[in-house]
Write a protein that holds these residues in place. Structure first.
Motif, PDB file in Angstrom:
ATOM      1  N   GLN A  70       0.860  -1.174   0.048  1.00 49.15           N
ATOM      2  CA  GLN A  70      -0.002   0.004   0.024  1.00 49.15           C
ATOM      3  C   GLN A  70       0.889   1.168   0.020  1.00 49.15           C
ATOM      4  O   GLN A  70       0.406   2.294  -0.304  1.00 49.15           O
ATOM      5  N   PRO A 114      -1.058   0.356 -10.405  1.00 51.00           N
ATOM      6  CA  PRO A 114      -2.053  -0.369  -9.795  1.00 51.00           C
ATOM      7  C   PRO A 114      -2.463  -1.800 -10.232  1.00 51.00           C
ATOM      8  O   PRO A 114      -2.864  -2.470  -9.486  1.00 51.00           O
ATOM      9  N   ILE A 157      -8.260   7.380  -6.786  1.00 50.61           N
ATOM     10  CA  ILE A 157      -7.911   6.144  -5.770  1.00 50.61           C
ATOM     11  C   ILE A 157      -7.078   5.046  -6.621  1.00 50.61           C
ATOM     12  O   ILE A 157      -6.054   4.631  -5.972  1.00 50.61           O
ATOM     13  N   HIS A 207      -2.751   5.452  -7.491  1.00 46.79           N
ATOM     14  CA  HIS A 207      -2.231   4.888  -6.465  1.00 46.79           C
ATOM     15  C   HIS A 207      -0.560   4.994  -6.643  1.00 46.79           C
ATOM     16  O   HIS A 207      -0.022   4.614  -7.699  1.00 46.79           O
ATOM     17  N   THR A 237      -4.543   5.815   4.624  1.00 52.54           N
ATOM     18  CA  THR A 237      -3.529   4.956   4.646  1.00 52.54           C
ATOM     19  C   THR A 237      -3.274   4.344   5.997  1.00 52.54           C
ATOM     20  O   THR A 237      -3.059   3.338   6.486  1.00 52.54           O
ATOM     21  N   LYS A 258      -9.847   5.173  -0.006  1.00 50.14           N
ATOM     22  CA  LYS A 258      -8.280   4.857   0.012  1.00 50.14           C
ATOM     23  C   LYS A 258      -8.293   3.598   0.978  1.00 50.14           C
ATOM     24  O   LYS A 258      -7.595   2.654   0.679  1.00 50.14           O
ATOM     25  N   LEU A 272      -7.064  -0.271  -0.053  1.00 50.42           N
ATOM     26  CA  LEU A 272      -5.886  -0.792   0.792  1.00 50.42           C
ATOM     27  C   LEU A 272      -6.392  -2.058   1.328  1.00 50.42           C
ATOM     28  O   LEU A 272      -5.432  -3.204   1.231  1.00 50.42           O
TER      29      LEU A 272
END
Length: 734
Positions: A6, A12, A144, A148, A157, A451, A455
């Protein structure tokens, strides 16, 4: 490992969430939504309380995630995705509250009533929050997924880290509960029992006009710790400039004209207290400073705004993004839902303005339709901007106030061109700005939540549904808390001012011919921008032909300054009515320009210059505690983390201050002698209302001298700060 991936700038396509898309664990369950809704109501109310007092709010996602892990574990094994739904639903409360308190209380400063507008506040919060969620749906894949590794979304996060740690057995809830418990006892003893003064003060004779004071509350200490020493120090620097430099200077030079009041005050400067100096001269300067700093922040982010808009529009036009995805982790609410929902919001805004206007602020069909269209246009613009900025620098640094000021300035400028300058159009402009502000605030938090879901491997569809639920339930709490504070903190102060009702001065208007107070009828008048009567509401006695009582409403008082809302009223009134102390406003503008030229972030400095130094000094104490904890920490990276032990304990202190602060307001209302006339008789009999004013006054009854000693309050506040420092030094069990 998910926590490694992450934080990696990998594409992505190479990313794999903690829960894979092929897995289907429990996610959108009744217990998760119910617990999240409960947290949404709780943290929505707490955020209103803290935000009106401190002028800012802090993210609720991490403490909600921590509490969810602990509570759901007590009812059986919960999945990480269930806990994510809880924090997604609950965190909407803080964001809705931020948008509401930044704008809606401006109705008070524009001369309108707020105490009977619960359902209006609810619908504005619901419409703005839903609009923010809807416009984030087509932006999710761009911001998102595709970005990333480029957009960090720090709060999202960090919240994912907490959820993963909780899934693996880490326990953080104890630290939050300790802060909630100790902070609750401290707040209850201070606010309700009155065992020590809540705001020690020292006015030095050697510096007339200055005041050293601190509102020694647990929530200010916690907020100061979370925002950190740099931001807390900058806020306090603004307070130092206002209260220890400008106010003594005004008092010094004002002594040259001892019998002549200087606009906007109606009292000669040598006779003014520090509070009067702050209200009359510092607030207009602070309003100019906050407006200028908000616009400067907005201009600095123009490249981000342009790129976010172009990327968002491109993604909306991209047909591949609208194709139904086979993977669970790529499933969004449909664009048809977004389009229909946006159209429904336009119709609802128009209907609200047409069929349920603010009393005294009726506007025509065309104006209402223009307002509804403005809401959608500005809403999409600033939702895109807020989401992008939130991904870059975090939701706490999102310049929502600046975006709202820009909306109001553009709207009022158009109104001015069309000669729509009546007070009803001021309320209309505020409605537009309020909905846009709420939408921008919820968009920043929504992007952080999405987000977190990206993750940990959540389903975006269920998160988006949870966000709509969170907006709806928190809107129920926000309006009630707002009105509760306005009523519970209100004061009626005796004054004596002559007034001719037949020839009202400019800026003074009659609002009610039969306002009852203590069983006596009065005439209620409102003053805004008058050269004769200070801004506020007053009760005029027809028998004596003079104003006898000033009605100081709870919102706008020193206990709930609502700086952003007052700023919005200042912007609207300044453009439409052109009645502002512009010289003072420009002093604030140039002060901010000076600060910017020194390389200092001007927004926290400007907010600090506007707020009471009692607020900024207490928050500075929290920042100092964090600075000391970080300097003494063996592993600095741990102490700086958003999920550090100190930040969790501080979150508990904030929640305690909000919950028990509201409890003190409720108890104060239950002691109102007029209460028996406002509630059903069976309620009066059941609870024995109104309660005696001294029923909880333990300090005044058992330790009258000691309870008035400011030294006792300072000592106990320092002791509370020591508990925060000790907690920050203890490592978390992961």
């Amino acid at each position: 490992m998910a926590t490694d991936l992450q934080k990696s700038p990998a594409a992505p396509e190479g990313f794999r969430p903690y829960v894979g898309p092929e897995e289907t664990p429990r996610e959108f369950t009744l217990r998760a939504v119910a617990l999240g809704a409960l947290f949404g109501i709780l943290f929505g109310a707490v955020s209103v309380y803290v935000g009106l007092r401190a002028g800012l709010t802090v993210s609720a996602s991490i403490p909600i995630a921590v509490l969810s892990i602990s509570i759901l574990r007590a009812f059986g094994r919960a999945t990480i995705l269930e806990n994510n739904i809880v924090q997604t639903t609950g965190s909407a409360g803080e964001s809705v509250a931020a948008g509401v308190i930044f704008t809606i209380p401006a109705l008070i400063f524009l001369g309108f009533s707020l105490n009977t507008e619960y359902w209006r506040i609810f619908f504005l919060a619901l419409l703005g929050g839903t609009l923010g969620v809807l416009f984030m749906i087509p932006l999710r894949r761009q911001l998102i997924v595709k970005e990333h590794g480029n957009l960090t979304f720090p709060e999202g996060t960090a919240c994912a880290d907490v959820l993963v740690a909780g899934e693996r057995g880490g326990s953080f809830a104890g630290r939050v509960f300790w802060g909630l418990g100790l902070g609750g006892v401290y707040t209850f003893c201070m606010n309700t029992l009155g065992l020590w003064p809540g705001q020690p003060e020292y006015q030095p004779r050697w510096l007339p006009g200055a005041s050293f004071r601190a509102a020694i509350t647990s929530e200010y200490l916690g907020v100061g710790y979370i925002i950190g020493p740099r931001v807390a120090g900058t806020l306090f620097a603004g307070g130092v400039i206002s209260w220890l430099v400008l106010m003594p200077a005004i008092r010094f030079f004002g002594s040259l004209a001892p019998n002549s009041p200087l606009y906007p005050s109606t009292v000669p400067i040598p006779q003014m207290t520090p509070d009067m100096l702050w209200a009359s001269y510092i607030r207009p300067m602070g309003a100019g400073a906050v407006a200028a700093s908000g616009l400067i922040t907005l201009l600095k982010t123009m490249p981000t705004i342009i790129s976010a808009l172009s990327a968002g529009l491109k993604d909306v036009r991209d047909k591949s993004a609208a194709v139904a995805q086979a993977l669970r982790t790529e499933r969004d609410l449909s664009m048809r839902f977004v389009m229909i929902g946006s159209a429904v919001i336009v119709v609802m805004v128009w209907a609200l303005l047409k069929f349920k206007p603010i009393p005294g602020a009726e506007t025509g069909i065309i104006a209402n339709l223009i307002a509804a269209v403005f809401v959608v246009v500005f809403g999409f613009l600033f939702v895109t901007v807020a989401s992008r900025i939130s991904g870059l620098i975090g939701n706490s640094s999102n310049p929502v106030s600046g975006m709202t000021i820009a909306t109001l300035m553009a709207t009022c400028a158009m109104f001015l061109v069309m000669h729509w300058t009546a007070n009803s159009y001021a309320a209309l402009a505020l409605t537009i700005g309020g909905i846009v502000c709420i939408a921008a605030a919820i968009a920043g938090a929504t992007s952080q939540d999405l987000k977190t879901g990206f993750l940990v491997g959540a389903t975006p569809y269920w998160q988006q549904i949870a966000l709509v639920v969170g907006v709806a339930v928190s809107a129920l709490a926000v309006g009630g808390t707002l009105i509760l504070m306005n009523v519970g903190l209100a004061q009626y102060k005796p004054v004596h001012m002559a007034l001719d009702l037949q020839r009202l001065p400019e800026g003074v208007e009659l609002q009610s011919s039969n306002y009852a107070y203590n069983g006596k009828p009065y005439v209620l008048v409102n003053a805004i921008g008058s050269n004769v009567i200070p801004d506020g509401k007053y009760l005029y006695d027809r028998g004596t032909h003079e104003i006898e009582i000033q009605w100081v409403q709870g919102i706008g008082s020193e206990q709930a300054a609502a700086p952003q809302a007052r700023l919005m009223a200042t912007v609207i009134s300044g453009i439409l009515n052109r009645r502002l102390p512009w010289r003072l406003v420009f002093l604030g503008v140039f002060l901010v320009i000076t600060v910017e030229l020194l390389g200092i972030r001007s927004l926290p400095f400007a907010v600090g210059s506007y707020l009471s130094i009692a607020t900024t000094m207490a928050m500075f104490a929290g920042g100092v505690v964090r600075w000391l904890a970080e300097r003494s920490s063996e592993k600095k990276s741990d102490s700086e983390s958003d999920v550090s032990p100190g930040s969790l304990y501080a979150s508990g202190l904030i929640a305690a201050g909000g919950v028990f602060g509201l409890l003190a307001i409720i108890i104060n209302l239950l002691q109102d002698p007029e209460l028996s006339k406002r509630v059903p008789h069976w309620v009066v009999g059941l609870f024995g209302l109104p309660w005696s004013a001294g029923v909880f006054a333990f300090g005044a009854r058992f330790m009258p001298r000691l309870s008035q000693r400011p030294e006792l309050g300072v000592a106990l506040f320092v002791l509370l700060a020591v508990t925060l420092f000790v907690s920050a030094r203890k490592k978390l069990a992961r």
